[in-house]
Enzyme design. Structure first.
Site, PDB file in Angstrom:
ATOM      1  N   GLU A 156      -0.619  -7.692  -2.917  1.00  0.00           N
ATOM      2  CA  GLU A 156       0.565  -6.862  -3.191  1.00  0.00           C
ATOM      3  C   GLU A 156       0.108  -5.672  -4.010  1.00  0.00           C
ATOM      4  O   GLU A 156      -0.608  -5.839  -5.005  1.00  0.00           O
ATOM      5  CB  GLU A 156       1.617  -7.682  -3.963  1.00  0.00           C
ATOM      6  CG  GLU A 156       2.806  -6.853  -4.440  1.00  0.00           C
ATOM      7  CD  GLU A 156       3.842  -7.684  -5.216  1.00  0.00           C
ATOM      8  OE1 GLU A 156       3.988  -8.892  -4.920  1.00  0.00           O
ATOM      9  OE2 GLU A 156       4.492  -7.116  -6.112  1.00  0.00           O
ATOM     10  N   GLU A 161       6.736   0.752 -10.237  1.00  0.00           N
ATOM     11  CA  GLU A 161       7.846  -0.071 -10.700  1.00  0.00           C
ATOM     12  C   GLU A 161       8.320   0.507 -12.016  1.00  0.00           C
ATOM     13  O   GLU A 161       7.576   1.172 -12.737  1.00  0.00           O
ATOM     14  CB  GLU A 161       7.410  -1.522 -10.933  1.00  0.00           C
ATOM     15  CG  GLU A 161       7.141  -2.313  -9.679  1.00  0.00           C
ATOM     16  CD  GLU A 161       6.780  -3.751 -10.031  1.00  0.00           C
ATOM     17  OE1 GLU A 161       7.681  -4.601  -9.979  1.00  0.00           O
ATOM     18  OE2 GLU A 161       5.605  -4.001 -10.366  1.00  0.00           O
TER      19      GLU A 161
END
Lengths: 282, 483
Positions: A156, A161
């Site tokens: 990932e 974020e």
């Protein structure tokens, strides 16, 4: 007089040109190596999300076997225009506070699985984020799992974020075997005199064999290599980013392990605006 | 003539040229520009661009302590010096609280390039400071901004007071305001048991942080208020605030002056609103009052339903002057120097209103008020006290009317004063309707709030007292009479 004046202009032009040259990108960066545009969504058609590129993930994760999407998130993802639409040249992903199929919040998660997947390249998006306690917007990549591999073996790459109660900070992260979830390898970047929720910023990575470079706007703020993974995991972590193609995800989660739940001061609805998503390869 | 003209022209040209040449020498320091300095610093190690006596205290007559303010060379967040404020105890002979403003030395500053007032502060103990802000100049205070109740810590921390709309601040003199009272560690009720403490302020300046964001202005505390209105009256927009999200993700709310807002009436035939948020009701119909702050629509509104003017009470009948002793009526000759509130509780709002020549008095949020006048009146020959009352708030209030008699000495006190009350039946208290109440003069039999036992003497009446539980009333035509 006239002649002198002309010469002055010429002189100024020269100085100006030199300044421009001085602004050129540092050639030691690898930015320029991925210059072949292979995917571009500028979200230019009002009301239309291009389904040749994007899939919707629906629900609260239960159907996928990961209730709360693996993080105790509070939202129910839908494909309603209330939660995801295109307006004025932007993709809008909107988190709302409403009772819906047992959840308190709704939002949307778009991904490109089996529609656009690529190993290596430059992935970037120009985004304005929501704000407020409990908001968890992200622009990220997951590895193709069609060979039966499961997370975190598939890898990932979290390009960007943010948690809504930190309006000047973003972070870039990788997850893999030996360094997933709370043990992931991550780095923060703090904006000076600017915020993620009032302005658009370009978030991106340049990803090649044995490296992932993270940048925001024109600032390269992190490079992650197999050596970093070794160092961070005492040799236990495995570099899984030379193995397979990855697909793109754009979402706004509400609550969950990382940001914690919204509080009384969180304003709803909250919208993430995406101006474009672009992917380049060599 | 022509020649003279030419000479004049030459002279003018010469003058212009010499002025132009004079400009080559550069501008004098005394030259004043139409724009104002953009200096952001207020206090670093010394005051910056402030008056020599840069602290202007609140009025000591109001209890402010002007002695506790100074600078401290032994304490600083940065550099060598800070502002030191010694907050007094409530019983300090020099004044029981401290506060005031810092005034710009010149004509004011252009602060339009900044988005916040910031400073570092610490206190000798964790303590709450009642007010920090800016924009108060002890003049118009047109663009005042206050942040209430800031808790200081014992270590140095940075505090941010956002500017609601910096584009308004092109010539601001009020650089800083603070107000602080003693620390209450016992009961958080201001009752004299608070103790003094010290706090320090350093690096006080206006800054352009670039992270003051997500403005959320409010009027009427964010509520949509519905209200019945009457022509030729006015109401004021209250409950003004502006919330920003700051760099650390926290929300901060300040209270801006009305002049930061742009108010709007949806129906200019019904209501108009000025820059101070004063709404004048001028016609019948419906008007919605809304506001923007720097282009952002404020939460909250006022919907006025205007049915017409506020009706006056019925005009009392014509009577022989010998049959009337009037306290307050446009139909009769009144007592001398009527005072609508010789005494009252502090929360009651009192306003008089002229309805086409008929004066009435409004008592809002009434607990008690005493009407007084010069001298005393002998009403023993009268039969009734008349009073017209209209309930003007939606609650169902109670109302007691009291008479006070000063006794033979015609003076307050002296041991000969008497008083008594009459409780108005609820059936006679009707919202939106005038009701005439006639009370027999010997009907004031109840004991009073002031401690009298009821049934007062009637020879030296000096006060009419209205007592309620927070109700609002319009009152007219208070008089004694006989048929």
């Amino acid at each position: 007089m006239k002649k002198i004046f002309k010469n002055r202009i010429a002189a100024y032009t020269l100085v100006f040109t030199m300044v421009l040259l001085g602004c050129n990108t540092d050639e030691t960066q690898t930015v320029a190596t991925f210059d072949n545009l292979v995917l571009e969504d500028n979200f230019d058609i009002d009301g239309v999300i291009d389904t040749t590129i994007w899939n919707f993930d629906i629900g609260d994760g239960t159907a996928q076997g990961i209730p709360g999407w693996g993080n105790n998130e509070l939202q129910y993802y839908t494909d309603r225009p209330d939660n995801a639409t295109v307006e004025n040249g932007f993709l809008l992903i909107t988190a709302k506070e409403e009772a819906f199929n047992g959840a308190q919040y709704t939002s949307a998660r778009l991904q490109t699985k089996n529609k656009f997947q690529q190993q290596y390249g430059r992935f970037e998006a120009r985004i304005r984020l929501p704000y407020g306690q409990g908001m968890w917007p992200a622009f990220w990549l997951l590895g193709d799992d069609s060979d039966g591999s499961i997370w975190p073996q598939i890898g990932e790459i979290d390009i960007m974020e943010n948690v809504g109660d930190e309006p000047t900070q973003i972070f870039g992260t990788v997850h893999g075997p030996g360094y997933s979830g709370a043990e992931s390898v991550s780095k923060n970047y703090t904006l000076e005199n600017s915020r993620v929720d009032t302005e658009f910023h370009v978030y991106g990575i340049e990803w090649g064999p044995n490296y992932i470079n993270y940048y925001i706007d024109d600032v390269l703020y992190n490079q992650i290599t197999p050596e970093d993974i070794d160092e961070e995991t005492n040799g236990q972590g495995e570099w899984v980013f030379n193995d397979r193609p990855f697909y793109i995800i754009l979402n706004v989660a509400v609550g969950g392990n990382l940001p914690g739940p919204p509080n009384s001061e969180t304003e709803f609805p909250q919208t993430m605006l995406v101006d474009y998503v672009r992917v380049y390869q060599q | 003539m022509k020649k003279i003209n030419n000479i004049n022209r030459a002279f003018i040209l010469l003058t212009v040229l010499s002025v132009m040449f004079a400009c080559e020498r550069g501008l004098s320091d005394d030259v004043e520009f139409a724009s104002f300095p953009t200096t952001g610093d207020i206090f670093t190690d010394a005051p910056v661009g402030l008056t020599d006596e840069f602290f202007v205290s609140f009025d000591p007559a109001g209890g402010a302590n002007p002695e506790g303010f100074g600078t401290d060379d032994n304490e600083a967040f940065e550099g060598t010096s800070s502002i030191r404020i010694d907050v007094p105890a409530p019983n300090d002979p020099n004044g029981g609280f401290i506060g005031g403003i810092f005034l710009d030395r010149g004509a004011g500053r252009d602060l339009s390039g900044y988005d916040a007032l910031t400073f570092w502060a610490r206190a000798s103990t964790t303590a709450n400071i009642g007010l920090f802000g800016f924009g108060t100049d002890f003049g118009e205070n047109k663009f005042s901004v206050g942040k209430l109740n800031t808790q200081l810590s014992t270590d140095w921390r940075k505090y941010t007071i956002p500017i609601p709309d910096a584009s308004k601040l092109i010539q601001e003199k009020g650089m800083f305001i603070f107000s602080a009272g003693g620390l209450d560690i016992i009961d958080s009720v201001p009752n004299g048991n608070e103790i003094g403490f010290t706090f320090w302020i350093d690096e006080l300046r206006f800054e352009n942080l670039g992270t003051v964001a997500q403005p959320r202005p409010r009027i009427f505390n964010g509520q949509d208020v519905m209200q019945q209105g009457f022509t030729d009256t006015s109401v004021t927009v209250v409950g003004l605030s502006q919330t920003f999200n700051l760099e650390d993700g926290s929300n901060t709310t300040v209270e801006p002056a009305a002049s930061y807002f742009d108010f709007k009436s949806s129906n200019l035939d019904v209501a108009i609103v000025n820059e101070l948020g004063e709404v004048s009701i001028i016609g019948e119909g419906t008007a919605i009052i809304t506001a923007q702050l720097a282009g952002v629509l404020a939460e909250g509104s006022l919907t006025l339903e205007v049915g017409g003017s506020f009706d006056a009470a019925d005009t009392p009948p014509v009577r022989d002057p010998a049959d009337v002793i009037s306290i307050f009526s446009d139909a009769y000759t009144n007592v001398d120097n009527l005072n609508f509130a010789v005494f009252n509780d502090s929360d009651v709002q009192i306003e008089t209103q002229n309805l086409g020549g008929d004066n009435i008095v409004n008592y809002n949020n009434l607990t008690f008020v005493g009407l007084g006048w010069d001298g005393t009146e002998n009403v023993s020959a009268m039969e009734f006290l008349h009073i017209d009352v209209q309930v003007t708030s939606s609650m169902s209030p109670n109302l007691t009317i009291e008479l006070i008699d000063f006794g033979a000495d015609n003076a307050d006190g002296g041991g000969d004063d008497t008083g008594g009350g009459f409780s108005v039946p609820a059936s006679q208290l009707v919202e939106g309707t005038w009701v005439g109440i006639d009370i027999p003069v010997n009907g004031f039999t109840l004991g009073t709030g002031g401690g009298f036992f009821g049934s007062p003497n009637l020879n030296n009446i000096s006060r009419v007292v209205l007592v309620s539980n927070g109700g609002s009333f319009a009152v007219d035509n208070i008089y004694f009479y006989r048929d």
